[in-house]
Design an enzyme around this catalytic site. Structure first.
Site, PDB file in Angstrom:
ATOM      1  N   LYS A  24     -15.901   0.059   5.028  1.00 27.59           N
ATOM      2  CA  LYS A  24     -16.516   0.265   3.742  1.00 27.59           C
ATOM      3  C   LYS A  24     -17.603   1.157   4.011  1.00 27.59           C
ATOM      4  O   LYS A  24     -17.885   1.746   3.100  1.00 27.59           O
ATOM      5  CB  LYS A  24     -17.232  -1.310   3.335  1.00 27.59           C
ATOM      6  CG  LYS A  24     -16.145  -2.176   3.135  1.00 27.59           C
ATOM      7  CD  LYS A  24     -16.846  -3.304   2.310  1.00 27.59           C
ATOM      8  CE  LYS A  24     -15.800  -4.106   1.654  1.00 27.59           C
ATOM      9  NZ  LYS A  24     -16.558  -5.473   1.075  1.00 27.59           N
ATOM     10  N   LYS A  57      -4.289  -2.130   2.222  1.00 26.29           N
ATOM     11  CA  LYS A  57      -4.164  -3.461   2.026  1.00 26.29           C
ATOM     12  C   LYS A  57      -4.574  -3.520   0.502  1.00 26.29           C
ATOM     13  O   LYS A  57      -5.533  -2.790  -0.176  1.00 26.29           O
ATOM     14  CB  LYS A  57      -5.572  -4.128   3.098  1.00 26.29           C
ATOM     15  CG  LYS A  57      -5.655  -5.649   2.707  1.00 26.29           C
ATOM     16  CD  LYS A  57      -6.903  -6.015   3.550  1.00 26.29           C
ATOM     17  CE  LYS A  57      -7.898  -5.606   2.866  1.00 26.29           C
ATOM     18  NZ  LYS A  57      -9.399  -6.054   3.130  1.00 26.29           N
ATOM     19  N   LYS A  65      -9.532  -6.055  -4.198  1.00 28.79           N
ATOM     20  CA  LYS A  65      -9.893  -6.089  -5.420  1.00 28.79           C
ATOM     21  C   LYS A  65     -10.532  -4.941  -6.068  1.00 28.79           C
ATOM     22  O   LYS A  65     -10.876  -4.713  -7.394  1.00 28.79           O
ATOM     23  CB  LYS A  65     -10.973  -7.171  -5.409  1.00 28.79           C
ATOM     24  CG  LYS A  65     -10.574  -8.739  -5.261  1.00 28.79           C
ATOM     25  CD  LYS A  65     -11.693  -9.816  -5.474  1.00 28.79           C
ATOM     26  CE  LYS A  65     -11.799 -10.781  -4.366  1.00 28.79           C
ATOM     27  NZ  LYS A  65     -12.753 -10.821  -3.225  1.00 28.79           N
TER      28      LYS A  65
HETATM   29  P1  TYM Z   1     -12.530 -11.624   0.210  1.00 30.59           P
HETATM   30  O1  TYM Z   1     -13.041 -12.207  -1.102  1.00 30.59           O
HETATM   31  O2  TYM Z   1     -12.297 -10.136   0.444  1.00 30.59           O
HETATM   32  O3  TYM Z   1     -10.927 -12.439   0.234  1.00 30.59           O
HETATM   33  C1  TYM Z   1     -10.811 -13.681  -0.205  1.00 30.59           C
HETATM   34  C2  TYM Z   1      -9.400 -14.070   0.550  1.00 30.59           C
HETATM   35  O4  TYM Z   1      -8.441 -13.394   0.244  1.00 30.59           O
HETATM   36  C3  TYM Z   1      -7.942 -12.942   1.547  1.00 30.59           C
HETATM   37  N1  TYM Z   1      -7.290 -11.619   1.290  1.00 30.59           N
HETATM   38  C4  TYM Z   1      -5.997 -11.480   1.321  1.00 30.59           C
HETATM   39  N2  TYM Z   1      -5.203 -11.800   1.836  1.00 30.59           N
HETATM   40  C5  TYM Z   1      -3.735 -11.192   2.059  1.00 30.59           C
HETATM   41  N3  TYM Z   1      -3.476  -9.883   1.450  1.00 30.59           N
HETATM   42  C6  TYM Z   1      -4.698  -9.327   1.066  1.00 30.59           C
HETATM   43  N4  TYM Z   1      -4.362  -8.008   0.596  1.00 30.59           N
HETATM   44  C7  TYM Z   1      -5.870  -9.944   1.015  1.00 30.59           C
HETATM   45  N5  TYM Z   1      -7.179  -9.389   0.532  1.00 30.59           N
HETATM   46  C8  TYM Z   1      -7.803 -10.580   0.703  1.00 30.59           C
HETATM   47  C9  TYM Z   1      -9.065 -12.889   2.375  1.00 30.59           C
HETATM   48  O5  TYM Z   1      -8.611 -12.645   3.879  1.00 30.59           O
HETATM   49  C10 TYM Z   1      -9.772 -14.010   2.058  1.00 30.59           C
HETATM   50  O6  TYM Z   1      -9.145 -15.052   2.850  1.00 30.59           O
HETATM   51  N6  TYM Z   1     -16.040 -12.455   3.694  1.00 30.59           N
HETATM   52  C11 TYM Z   1     -14.978 -12.918   2.824  1.00 30.59           C
HETATM   53  C12 TYM Z   1     -15.429 -14.052   2.038  1.00 30.59           C
HETATM   54  C13 TYM Z   1     -16.199 -15.365   2.699  1.00 30.59           C
HETATM   55  C14 TYM Z   1     -15.463 -16.220   3.497  1.00 30.59           C
HETATM   56  C15 TYM Z   1     -16.711 -16.975   3.838  1.00 30.59           C
HETATM   57  C16 TYM Z   1     -14.223 -16.679   4.027  1.00 30.59           C
HETATM   58  C17 TYM Z   1     -17.477 -15.173   2.701  1.00 30.59           C
HETATM   59  N7  TYM Z   1     -17.786 -16.204   3.488  1.00 30.59           N
HETATM   60  C18 TYM Z   1     -16.676 -18.101   4.866  1.00 30.59           C
HETATM   61  C19 TYM Z   1     -14.248 -17.792   4.766  1.00 30.59           C
HETATM   62  C20 TYM Z   1     -15.230 -18.284   5.206  1.00 30.59           C
HETATM   63  C21 TYM Z   1     -14.173 -12.093   1.971  1.00 30.59           C
HETATM   64  O7  TYM Z   1     -14.722 -11.078   1.532  1.00 30.59           O
HETATM   65  O8  TYM Z   1     -13.099 -12.342   1.385  1.00 30.59           O
END
Ligand code: TYM
Length: 327
Positions: A112, A194, A197
């Site tokens: 990032k 990947k 969003k």
């Molecule tokens: P975030 O918001 O980027 O993504 C949310 C969830 O979606 C999964 N994910 C994917 N799975 C499959 N293919 C993809 N292309 C893909 N893109 C995203 C992510 O692995 C995630 O499960 N840091 C985390 C949010 C967070 C969190 C936490 C998660 C903050 N605190 C505590 C678990 C526990 C994040 O940015 O996810």
């Protein structure tokens, strides 16, 4: 005793089919067998440039989608991170036991930050300690996430172990839970990156609230290769991605899928993937429209969860403050 599960999603854009298959769908599947806590992590979404009114709208949308996807508030706690201020208090305390070197190894930070290292907010760097705080605050056993978050959950384990070693056994050491299928969905316009969003391309992803015609078009235009036969081959990234989406949504085995598509072409595969995606998101959209028609219902769900979680938060923070010498 049921295992406690914690997970979250950033309200930093529209929830896409990758997020759904990598995380939320698996949370819904396991609702009955777990003690569930799901969070909209709005304080993570401010680690990069953002617009406050957009953030507010994205939080509402994501809460609505949590419910519409089937996170039944009778079976889980569902809340917004900033409504429980102890997340940031604990994050600071954990930052003080997290070596710089551990954070410097985080691949997501490296990806990032790119060439903007001198300009990004410090929060982008310390972000994994906030994520560790989210998880450890609730003494969670399991963290169901997609593949890209595995390293952050492993770091959370290291932080918990280091804390417990220094200050006494306070935290449960959590496990990442990664789905076998759908843990890493790639962009439809570029299967080497990947699905994300924040990606720009109009046909990069299918968002859960996308217009269904657009969703179909995105899948029909998905980048593949010049091959013909339909087989699971990780080297053929575009094809592999479409097949993974299909496998995750239909629950069929790879052999069943290969047999099903024998003698058919990429056009047929794309059509069927599009059908499967639409069959999944259409009812979610209908429920979303129903649920969001009554914002007070959603506010009630959020407030109730915050109240339910209060005793756990107080108990953990009391133990942490005592262990660290603040009480
Ligand atoms: P975030 O918001 O980027 O993504 C949310 C969830 O979606 C999964 N994910 C994917 N799975 C499959 N293919 C993809 N292309 C893909 N893109 C995203 C992510 O692995 C995630 O499960 N840091 C985390 C949010 C967070 C969190 C936490 C998660 C903050 N605190 C505590 C678990 C526990 C994040 O940015 O996810």
């Amino acid at each position: 005793m049921k295992k406690r599960v914690f997970s979250g999603i950033q309200p930093s854009g529209h929830l896409h089919i990758g997020n759904y298959l990598g995380s939320i769908r698996n949370w819904v599947r396991d609702l009955d067998s777990r003690d569930n806590i799901f969070c909209v992590v709005d304080q993570h979404a401010i680690t990069v440039d953002y617009d406050p009114s957009e953030l507010r709208a994205n939080v509402r949308e994501l809460v609505g989608l949590y419910l519409a996807c089937g996170l039944d508030p009778d079976k889980c706690n569902l809340f917004v991170q900033s409504h429980i201020p102890e997340h940031t208090e604990l994050a600071w305390l954990l930052t003080c036991v997290t070596p710089m070197g551990w954070l410097e190894r985080m691949t997501q930070f490296k990806d990032k930050v790119g060439s903007k290292r001198e300009r990004v907010g410090t929060g982008l760097f310390t972000y994994p300690t906030l994520m560790a705080a989210d998880i450890l605050l609730y003494q969670s056993h399991e963290v169901p996430v997609g593949d890209d978050q595995k390293q952050h959950v492993e770091l959370t384990r290291d932080i918990a172990e280091r804390f417990n070693h220094k200050f006494g056994e306070v935290f449960v050491v959590p496990e990442p839970v990664i789905p076998e299928v759908g843990a890493r969905i790639m962009g439809f316009d570029d299967p080497t990156v990947k699905m994300s969003k924040s990606a720009e391309g109009q046909h990069h992803s299918v968002a859960l609230l996308d217009d269904l015609k657009k969703a179909r078009k995105t899948i029909m235009r998905a980048v593949t290769d010049s091959g013909r036969d339909i087989v699971f081959d990780p080297e053929r990234a575009g094809l592999y991605n479409l097949l993974s989406v299909y496998q995750a949504l239909t629950g069929q085995s790879r052999d069943e899928i290969a047999t099903h598509f024998e003698g058919k072409g990429y056009g047929d595969l794309k059509k069927e993937v599009a059908e499967a995606v639409i069959a999944e998101i259409e009812p979610i959209q209908a429920r979303y429209r129903e649920l969001t028609a009554d914002p007070s219902h959603i506010d009630g769900v959020l407030a109730q969860s915050v109240a339910n979680l209060r005793p756990i938060v107080d108990q953990t923070m009391d133990a942490v403050r005592r262990a660290m010498g603040h009480r």
